[in-house]
Design a protein around this motif. Sequence first.
Motif, PDB file in Angstrom:
ATOM      1  N   ALA A   1       0.903  -1.157  -0.036  1.00  0.00           N
ATOM      2  CA  ALA A   1       0.000  -0.014   0.143  1.00  0.00           C
ATOM      3  C   ALA A   1       0.759   1.170   0.049  1.00  0.00           C
ATOM      4  O   ALA A   1       0.469   2.184  -0.660  1.00  0.00           O
ATOM      5  N   PHE A   2       1.883   1.022   0.807  1.00  0.00           N
ATOM      6  CA  PHE A   2       2.925   2.385   0.720  1.00  0.00           C
ATOM      7  C   PHE A   2       3.369   2.538  -0.813  1.00  0.00           C
ATOM      8  O   PHE A   2       3.467   3.704  -1.078  1.00  0.00           O
ATOM      9  N   SER A   3       3.971   1.560  -1.453  1.00  0.00           N
ATOM     10  CA  SER A   3       4.169   1.629  -2.704  1.00  0.00           C
ATOM     11  C   SER A   3       3.233   2.427  -3.784  1.00  0.00           C
ATOM     12  O   SER A   3       3.320   3.013  -4.541  1.00  0.00           O
ATOM     13  N   ALA A   4       1.967   1.670  -3.390  1.00  0.00           N
ATOM     14  CA  ALA A   4       0.920   2.247  -4.456  1.00  0.00           C
ATOM     15  C   ALA A   4       0.608   3.767  -3.941  1.00  0.00           C
ATOM     16  O   ALA A   4       0.356   4.455  -4.899  1.00  0.00           O
ATOM     17  N   LEU A   5       0.727   4.106  -2.664  1.00  0.00           N
ATOM     18  CA  LEU A   5       0.269   5.525  -2.426  1.00  0.00           C
ATOM     19  C   LEU A   5       1.582   6.334  -2.730  1.00  0.00           C
ATOM     20  O   LEU A   5       1.311   7.591  -3.228  1.00  0.00           O
ATOM     21  N   SER A   6       2.691   5.998  -2.986  1.00  0.00           N
ATOM     22  CA  SER A   6       3.959   6.749  -3.579  1.00  0.00           C
ATOM     23  C   SER A   6       3.734   7.010  -4.835  1.00  0.00           C
ATOM     24  O   SER A   6       3.748   8.189  -5.186  1.00  0.00           O
ATOM     25  N   ILE A   7       3.313   6.131  -5.696  1.00  0.00           N
ATOM     26  CA  ILE A   7       2.841   6.382  -7.181  1.00  0.00           C
ATOM     27  C   ILE A   7       1.658   7.474  -7.128  1.00  0.00           C
ATOM     28  O   ILE A   7       1.744   8.299  -8.161  1.00  0.00           O
ATOM     29  N   ALA A   8       0.773   6.865  -6.385  1.00  0.00           N
ATOM     30  CA  ALA A   8      -0.694   8.093  -6.657  1.00  0.00           C
ATOM     31  C   ALA A   8      -0.304   9.121  -6.126  1.00  0.00           C
ATOM     32  O   ALA A   8      -0.613  10.142  -6.844  1.00  0.00           O
ATOM     33  N   VAL A   9       0.494   9.604  -5.249  1.00  0.00           N
ATOM     34  CA  VAL A   9       0.638  10.890  -4.851  1.00  0.00           C
ATOM     35  C   VAL A   9       1.710  11.407  -5.717  1.00  0.00           C
ATOM     36  O   VAL A   9       1.632  12.742  -6.208  1.00  0.00           O
ATOM     37  N   GLN A  10       2.694  10.756  -6.543  1.00  0.00           N
ATOM     38  CA  GLN A  10       3.770  11.520  -7.455  1.00  0.00           C
ATOM     39  C   GLN A  10       2.984  11.605  -8.725  1.00  0.00           C
ATOM     40  O   GLN A  10       3.253  12.568  -9.544  1.00  0.00           O
TER      41      GLN A  10
ATOM     42  N   GLU B   1      -0.482  -7.394 -11.076  1.00  0.00           N
ATOM     43  CA  GLU B   1      -1.901  -7.371 -11.833  1.00  0.00           C
ATOM     44  C   GLU B   1      -2.763  -6.175 -11.492  1.00  0.00           C
ATOM     45  O   GLU B   1      -3.020  -5.848 -10.069  1.00  0.00           O
ATOM     46  N   ARG B   2      -3.660  -6.108 -12.453  1.00  0.00           N
ATOM     47  CA  ARG B   2      -4.666  -4.956 -12.094  1.00  0.00           C
ATOM     48  C   ARG B   2      -5.808  -5.519 -10.957  1.00  0.00           C
ATOM     49  O   ARG B   2      -6.149  -4.920  -9.966  1.00  0.00           O
ATOM     50  N   SER B   3      -5.916  -7.020 -11.147  1.00  0.00           N
ATOM     51  CA  SER B   3      -7.032  -7.580 -10.151  1.00  0.00           C
ATOM     52  C   SER B   3      -6.241  -7.327  -8.612  1.00  0.00           C
ATOM     53  O   SER B   3      -7.053  -7.097  -7.491  1.00  0.00           O
ATOM     54  N   GLY B   4      -4.897  -7.506  -8.518  1.00  0.00           N
ATOM     55  CA  GLY B   4      -4.548  -7.207  -7.420  1.00  0.00           C
ATOM     56  C   GLY B   4      -4.478  -5.930  -6.559  1.00  0.00           C
ATOM     57  O   GLY B   4      -4.000  -5.700  -5.329  1.00  0.00           O
ATOM     58  N   LEU B   5      -4.290  -4.934  -7.410  1.00  0.00           N
ATOM     59  CA  LEU B   5      -4.406  -3.719  -6.808  1.00  0.00           C
ATOM     60  C   LEU B   5      -5.818  -3.293  -6.373  1.00  0.00           C
ATOM     61  O   LEU B   5      -5.889  -2.189  -5.475  1.00  0.00           O
ATOM     62  N   VAL B   6      -6.765  -3.843  -6.637  1.00  0.00           N
ATOM     63  CA  VAL B   6      -8.272  -3.556  -6.022  1.00  0.00           C
ATOM     64  C   VAL B   6      -8.305  -3.456  -4.496  1.00  0.00           C
ATOM     65  O   VAL B   6      -8.649  -2.472  -4.011  1.00  0.00           O
ATOM     66  N   ALA B   7      -7.646  -4.509  -3.875  1.00  0.00           N
ATOM     67  CA  ALA B   7      -7.805  -4.392  -2.819  1.00  0.00           C
ATOM     68  C   ALA B   7      -6.943  -3.392  -1.893  1.00  0.00           C
ATOM     69  O   ALA B   7      -7.423  -2.964  -1.018  1.00  0.00           O
ATOM     70  N   ILE B   8      -5.885  -3.144  -2.508  1.00  0.00           N
ATOM     71  CA  ILE B   8      -4.776  -2.271  -1.994  1.00  0.00           C
ATOM     72  C   ILE B   8      -5.470  -0.730  -2.272  1.00  0.00           C
ATOM     73  O   ILE B   8      -5.445   0.082  -1.115  1.00  0.00           O
ATOM     74  N   VAL B   9      -6.006  -0.321  -3.372  1.00  0.00           N
ATOM     75  CA  VAL B   9      -6.677   0.871  -3.414  1.00  0.00           C
ATOM     76  C   VAL B   9      -7.949   1.066  -2.405  1.00  0.00           C
ATOM     77  O   VAL B   9      -8.259   1.955  -1.909  1.00  0.00           O
ATOM     78  N   ASP B  10      -8.688  -0.173  -2.255  1.00  0.00           N
ATOM     79  CA  ASP B  10      -9.799  -0.112  -1.266  1.00  0.00           C
ATOM     80  C   ASP B  10      -9.359   0.200  -0.035  1.00  0.00           C
ATOM     81  O   ASP B  10      -9.817   0.836   0.757  1.00  0.00           O
ATOM     82  N   ASP B  11      -8.347  -0.495   0.505  1.00  0.00           N
ATOM     83  CA  ASP B  11      -7.472  -0.245   1.881  1.00  0.00           C
ATOM     84  C   ASP B  11      -7.361   1.134   1.766  1.00  0.00           C
ATOM     85  O   ASP B  11      -7.408   1.829   2.703  1.00  0.00           O
ATOM     86  N   LEU B  12      -6.650   1.792   0.827  1.00  0.00           N
ATOM     87  CA  LEU B  12      -6.051   3.060   0.976  1.00  0.00           C
ATOM     88  C   LEU B  12      -7.354   4.151   0.982  1.00  0.00           C
ATOM     89  O   LEU B  12      -7.277   5.276   1.822  1.00  0.00           O
TER      90      LEU B  12
END
Lengths: 155, 155
Positions: free
Chosen positions: B51-60, B76-87
């Motif tokens: 989630a830290f990694s995903a947030l890093s890209i989303a912020v930048q 994979e796209r599918s794996g990102l869903v839960a991460i974005v849900d969490d964020l």
Amino acid sequence: MTKSNDDRHPDAEGFQQDLEGLVGYNLKRAYMIVQSDFRIALGVDGLSTRAFSALSIAVQFPNITQSALSRILGIERSGLVAIVDDLEARGLLLRSRIAGDRRAQALVPTVAGKKSYQAALDTAHKHEKSLLSSLTAAEREVLISLLQKIRKNED
Amino acid sequence: MTKSNDDRHPDAEGFQQDLEGLVGYNLKRAYMIVQSDFRIALGVDGLSTRAFSALSIAVQFPNITQSALSRILGIERSGLVAIVDDLEARGLLLRSRIAGDRRAQALVPTVAGKKSYQAALDTAHKHEKSLLSSLTAAEREVLISLLQKIRKNED
DNA sequence: TATTGTTATACTCTATAACTATA
DNA sequence: TATAGTTATAGAGTATAACAATA
């Protein structure tokens, strides 16, 4: 549309992302690539990468116990059970009783186990030579020694 | 008994194991250490490392889509869903509709998201400085560039 | 036809806790 | 009290396959 949507986002080249400056992130990306490529190299019904590691130690240190093996590999005793089960089911090693301690069992590689291990080790070397062809032999050595330095600090 | 049973097995020092010569094995061991230490540094109820990694890209790259983000992270796209849900559940970013493409959603970091990210990035830098204190700054840079070379070869 | 986000599902690897039998 | 092997269980993280909506 001549360019896809994400071409508008700077990626590897040009823009210095925060993540690219972190060892942890780069370690994870590289690990995923090497791990999954090695799995493919070991074949569909071949050894798992962790079974390969366990077999490697068992062949080089015959009669090692599971506890000692788990400490060398840095994993829990409980996690090793399934790995040894698998290696035993494949006929690559045996659990045999030890004289003097009826709690412990010695892991004894079979002839087939030693042969399979040598073949898998050869596969590993070929896989690394090909996958890491962008690194010189010297760079590969530097990489390994830096990775080992990280482990030295482990508590 | 003055020595434990496994002291009879040569380990890190002295004996050159096959595994120690493989990049893959050393990568795995180092990755496990850094990953689990970073997880602890992020705190019990803190962000997961991914989630830290995903947030890093989303912020930048504000307004990036999930598809583009998954490609940058190499998952994979599918794996990102839960991460974005969490964020999103943590109030760190929002999924917002894009004008011109009703399939895609833009990921928009909130003020709290940007603040949390800067704090987490600071934590990451401190964690690496402490965990990797046996490496010089120059060695850390060499390590990162070698790890990136592995990724460059990816197909 | 291809892409975006999503769900369902399964797989791999790991860890913790508790047990038994020994030591 | 401590150790060796084991089981049960859970938790991360990943991937594949399929689907609806949209391009």
